[in-house]
Design an enzyme around this catalytic site. Structure first.
Site, PDB file in Angstrom:
ATOM      1  N   GLY A   1      -8.365   1.920  17.144  1.00 52.46           N
ATOM      2  CA  GLY A   1      -7.000   2.758  17.316  1.00 52.46           C
ATOM      3  C   GLY A   1      -6.941   3.880  16.164  1.00 52.46           C
ATOM      4  O   GLY A   1      -6.031   4.264  16.217  1.00 52.46           O
ATOM      5  N   GLU A   2      -7.808   4.009  15.640  1.00 53.44           N
ATOM      6  CA  GLU A   2      -7.959   5.047  14.528  1.00 53.44           C
ATOM      7  C   GLU A   2      -8.731   6.399  15.090  1.00 53.44           C
ATOM      8  O   GLU A   2      -9.999   6.213  15.708  1.00 53.44           O
ATOM      9  CB  GLU A   2      -8.770   4.928  13.294  1.00 53.44           C
ATOM     10  CG  GLU A   2      -8.023   3.693  12.602  1.00 53.44           C
ATOM     11  CD  GLU A   2      -6.746   3.671  11.835  1.00 53.44           C
ATOM     12  OE1 GLU A   2      -5.778   2.962  11.791  1.00 53.44           O
ATOM     13  OE2 GLU A   2      -6.584   4.978  10.923  1.00 53.44           O
TER      14      GLU A   2
ATOM     15  N   GLY B   1      -0.598  -3.533  10.817  1.00 55.33           N
ATOM     16  CA  GLY B   1      -1.050  -3.254  12.114  1.00 55.33           C
ATOM     17  C   GLY B   1      -2.622  -3.385  12.084  1.00 55.33           C
ATOM     18  O   GLY B   1      -3.301  -3.568  10.784  1.00 55.33           O
ATOM     19  N   ASP B   2      -3.495  -2.892  12.897  1.00 56.62           N
ATOM     20  CA  ASP B   2      -4.915  -3.012  12.754  1.00 56.62           C
ATOM     21  C   ASP B   2      -5.217  -1.898  11.908  1.00 56.62           C
ATOM     22  O   ASP B   2      -6.588  -2.324  11.380  1.00 56.62           O
ATOM     23  CB  ASP B   2      -5.453  -2.690  14.185  1.00 56.62           C
ATOM     24  CG  ASP B   2      -5.295  -3.896  15.168  1.00 56.62           C
ATOM     25  OD1 ASP B   2      -4.563  -3.568  16.382  1.00 56.62           O
ATOM     26  OD2 ASP B   2      -5.115  -5.103  14.822  1.00 56.62           O
TER      27      ASP B   2
ATOM     28  N   ASN C   1      -5.868   4.986   2.942  1.00 51.98           N
ATOM     29  CA  ASN C   1      -6.923   4.615   2.377  1.00 51.98           C
ATOM     30  C   ASN C   1      -6.720   3.980   0.680  1.00 51.98           C
ATOM     31  O   ASN C   1      -7.745   3.773   0.312  1.00 51.98           O
ATOM     32  CB  ASN C   1      -7.815   5.922   2.106  1.00 51.98           C
ATOM     33  CG  ASN C   1      -8.610   6.349   3.031  1.00 51.98           C
ATOM     34  OD1 ASN C   1      -8.885   5.578   4.072  1.00 51.98           O
ATOM     35  ND2 ASN C   1      -8.376   7.785   3.530  1.00 51.98           N
TER      36      ASN C   1
ATOM     37  N   THR D   1       0.711  -1.174   0.067  1.00 53.26           N
ATOM     38  CA  THR D   1       0.027  -0.065   0.018  1.00 53.26           C
ATOM     39  C   THR D   1       0.985   1.190   0.127  1.00 53.26           C
ATOM     40  O   THR D   1       2.009   1.118   0.676  1.00 53.26           O
ATOM     41  CB  THR D   1      -1.023   0.167   1.197  1.00 53.26           C
ATOM     42  OG1 THR D   1      -0.186   0.023   2.431  1.00 53.26           O
ATOM     43  CG2 THR D   1      -1.972  -1.042   1.244  1.00 53.26           C
TER      44      THR D   1
ATOM     45  N   ARG E   1      -0.226   4.723   0.319  1.00 55.64           N
ATOM     46  CA  ARG E   1      -0.625   5.776   0.936  1.00 55.64           C
ATOM     47  C   ARG E   1      -1.995   5.295   1.997  1.00 55.64           C
ATOM     48  O   ARG E   1      -2.485   4.541   2.034  1.00 55.64           O
ATOM     49  CB  ARG E   1      -1.174   7.105   0.225  1.00 55.64           C
ATOM     50  CG  ARG E   1      -2.117   6.396  -0.714  1.00 55.64           C
ATOM     51  CD  ARG E   1      -2.795   7.594  -1.704  1.00 55.64           C
ATOM     52  NE  ARG E   1      -3.221   6.957  -2.961  1.00 55.64           N
ATOM     53  CZ  ARG E   1      -4.351   6.400  -2.798  1.00 55.64           C
ATOM     54  NH1 ARG E   1      -5.284   6.447  -2.118  1.00 55.64           N
ATOM     55  NH2 ARG E   1      -5.028   5.658  -4.074  1.00 55.64           N
TER      56      ARG E   1
ATOM     57  N   SER F   1       2.324  -1.793  14.452  1.00 59.27           N
ATOM     58  CA  SER F   1       2.575  -1.481  15.702  1.00 59.27           C
ATOM     59  C   SER F   1       1.312  -1.896  16.735  1.00 59.27           C
ATOM     60  O   SER F   1       1.451  -2.435  17.833  1.00 59.27           O
ATOM     61  CB  SER F   1       2.871  -0.122  15.771  1.00 59.27           C
ATOM     62  OG  SER F   1       1.678   0.602  15.304  1.00 59.27           O
TER      63      SER F   1
END
Lengths: 189, 376
Positions: B354-355, B80-81, B58, B54, B56, B112
């Site tokens: 976590g976002e 990560g999640d 999104n 990926t 970037r 992480s």
């Protein structure tokens, strides 16, 4: 320095404003509050020092868990007694002001947490740091095992070069990721 | 033609596995972990795979939204999640979301925030392990290709109550002390899970109170479908039912909560954590009773008034999952199907998986077993 208890000279006021992050208003208020802490005899001394116990009586510092370390870090006293001149006091307020940069704040935070003043944060410093947070009495402190676990967690997270201590740049790196740090590292009169 | 599909149990692989990797994830190690361990395992197990790196934020979300899913037997996230969050939401944004969300998803820890990987590993009954062991263990599960159902929660937020933003979440909703911002690089914003860092200690020094109104639908109250059913019983047919009736549990944010909800009387909190899996991070075993598809939200909140020592003890205990047994008078744990939080404090952070999301009123509801995850 030439300040009297009642008034701060205009040229000094401008100079202090340029040298610190404080506004003129904040400096004038600081001068007033500092003068109130001086004993009668000290008021006529050229560069008076306020003893640490008096500084600690300020309401803005009284409940700060690191108040003693803060005084020691900003004190320029040869006797290492945590006493502050007016300029020391301004340096303190400047570093803790709204306008101070993250870099300044994290730099001073590091020095405050470096209890043995050896330039790095080791297990001993971290233990004292945690004890400042948890309180003075035995029943509020962590057990030895809890302390060990906590310090090992922090070092694992922050000690990037794995030398067992957290140096200034490792510390600043970790602090930069904490959004509340700047707002919690604040003392405003 | 995939000759190895017969070896793979429930995962039906007409074609290959799409592996998505965030090259910046986990201190930039995700890619090397892939070439170092995972690639070899997949090749040895005869699992055809395609690596997508990926570029970037999104990117993964858009890719999954547009992809021809008939080509892919499974989507595996090696990161990560945050990347899984993008994939889940990308699938749910499709017109054919009902089928799309049944695409088996896999997760290999490489970032992480590896809370889901840690949870999966925990559910398989294995002992707690190091990051590398976690990776290898998840790799094995992936090669076995067995699929289980997983709960998702729909989260509604946003400043216009009549047209809320809807997100899908597989892990957690958090507010208050637990939310911590970790700006890893300019390209990606990942919120690290709550860990004990120097920053946490500093914030503990000026422990603040977060004001807000919290309300929830306790587990026993859902009418009809849950009567007599234990939380662990399989729920094959109710998954669609709960999703189509999603508004039967939630009412618009500008209306009061339904009368069968419980409104928490206190308005001063230190933290609120809604979990649907067991782990918030590798070392934060926040909801020990949670299973992959128990159809429950495990709600944990800490009331204001807790001492710093007690809060420290709580986080230390959370490493082993013993915090709920501590009997701290300030900690409340309850199982719910839905919840609503209306923060009053003007400043604060709310995170979903976590976002960081828009700060403001938020509500969530669990959808039991709606997604499929490669696990034991």
């Amino acid at each position: 320095m030439g300040t009297t208890a009642s008034q701060l000279r205009k040229d000094l006021l401008s100079e202090y404003q340029e040298l610190t992050f404080l506004t003129k208003q904040e400096i004038i208020l600081a001068h007033k509050r500092f003068s109130e802490l001086l004993s009668k005899e000290d008021r006529n001394v050229p560069t008076p020092r306020v003893p640490m116990e008096k500084v600690l009586s300020l309401p803005e510092l009284k409940s700060n868990p690191f108040r003693k370390r803060i005084c020691h870090v900003f004190s320029t006293s040869d006797m290492k007694d945590g006493s502050l001149t007016f300029e020391d006091f301004l340096d303190l307020l400047s570093a803790f002001s709204d306008s101070a940069t993250l870099e300044i704040k994290s730099h001073y935070a590091f020095r405050i947490f470096d209890f043995d003043d050896d330039g790095t944060l080791d297990g001993g410093d971290l233990e004292k740091l945690v004890n400042c947070l948890t309180g003075e009495t035995d029943d509020t402190r962590l057990t030895t095992e809890e302390m060990r676990q906590l310090i090992s967690n922090i070092l694992e997270e922050s000690d990037i070069d794995k030398d067992g201590t957290v140096n200034l740049s490792e510390f600043q790196h970790v602090i930069s990721r904490s959004p509340d740090f700047v707002s919690s590292f604040k003392i405003v009169l | 033609v995939d000759s190895s599909s017969s070896r793979r149990g429930v995962v039906h692989r007409p074609c290959s596995v799409m592996l998505l990797v965030n090259p910046h994830s986990g201190k930039g190690q995700a890619l090397s972990l892939f070439t170092g361990h995972v690639q070899r395992m997949l090749n040895e197990a005869g699992v055809p795979h395609t690596l997508v790196i990926t570029e970037r934020q999104n990117h993964a979300r858009e890719l999954v939204r547009e992809a021809d899913l008939s080509q892919w037997g499974a989507l595996v996230i090696m990161s990560g999640d945050g990347l899984l969050f993008e994939v889940v939401n990308g699938l749910m944004e499709r017109e054919d979301w009902e089928e799309a969300i049944q695409t088996p998803l896999g997760i290999l820890p490489g970032g992480s925030g590896n809370a889901l990987a840690a949870s999966i590993h925990h559910y398989s009954g294995a002992q707690p392990v190091s990051s590398e062991e976690l990776l290898i263990s998840c790799g094995f599960l992936l090669c076995k290709g067995l699929v289980s159902r997983m709960d998702l929660a729909s989260v509604h937020l946003g400043s216009s109550p009549s047209n809320p933003t809807r997100l899908f979440s597989f892990l957690s909703l958090a507010w208050g002390f637990v939310a911590d911002v970790d700006v890893e690089s300019e390209k990606y914003r990942h919120v690290g899970a709550a860990r004990f860092t120097m920053g946490t200690l500093v914030r503990l020094a000026s422990l603040r109170v977060y004001k807000g109104r919290l309300a929830y639908l306790p587990v026993d109250e859902v009418d009809g479908e849950e009567d007599g059913q234990s939380p662990d019983s399989p729920r094959q047919n109710t998954a669609h039912l709960t999703f189509h009736n999603s508004h039967s549990l939630l009412v618009p944010l500008d209306q009061p909560v339904p009368s069968d909800w419980v409104v928490v009387p206190e308005e001063d909190f230190v933290l609120m954590l809604a979990m649907y899996q067991s782990h918030l991070a590798k070392d934060l075993y926040a909801a020990p009773d949670s299973t992959l598809d128990d159809g429950l939200i495990h709600l944990i909140y800490v009331r204001a008034g807790i001492s710093r020592t007690a809060l420290l003890r709580l986080f230390l205990a959370m490493e082993k999952g013993t915090h709920l047994a501590n009997n701290s008078p300030h900690l409340v744990y309850t199982r719910v199907r839905a919840l609503r939080l209306e923060p009053y404090s003007s400043k604060g952070v709310i995170t979903v998986d976590g976002e960081v999301v828009e700060y403001g009123p938020v509500q969530a509801q669990v959808h039991g077993g709606i997604a499929r995850l490669i696990t034991r």
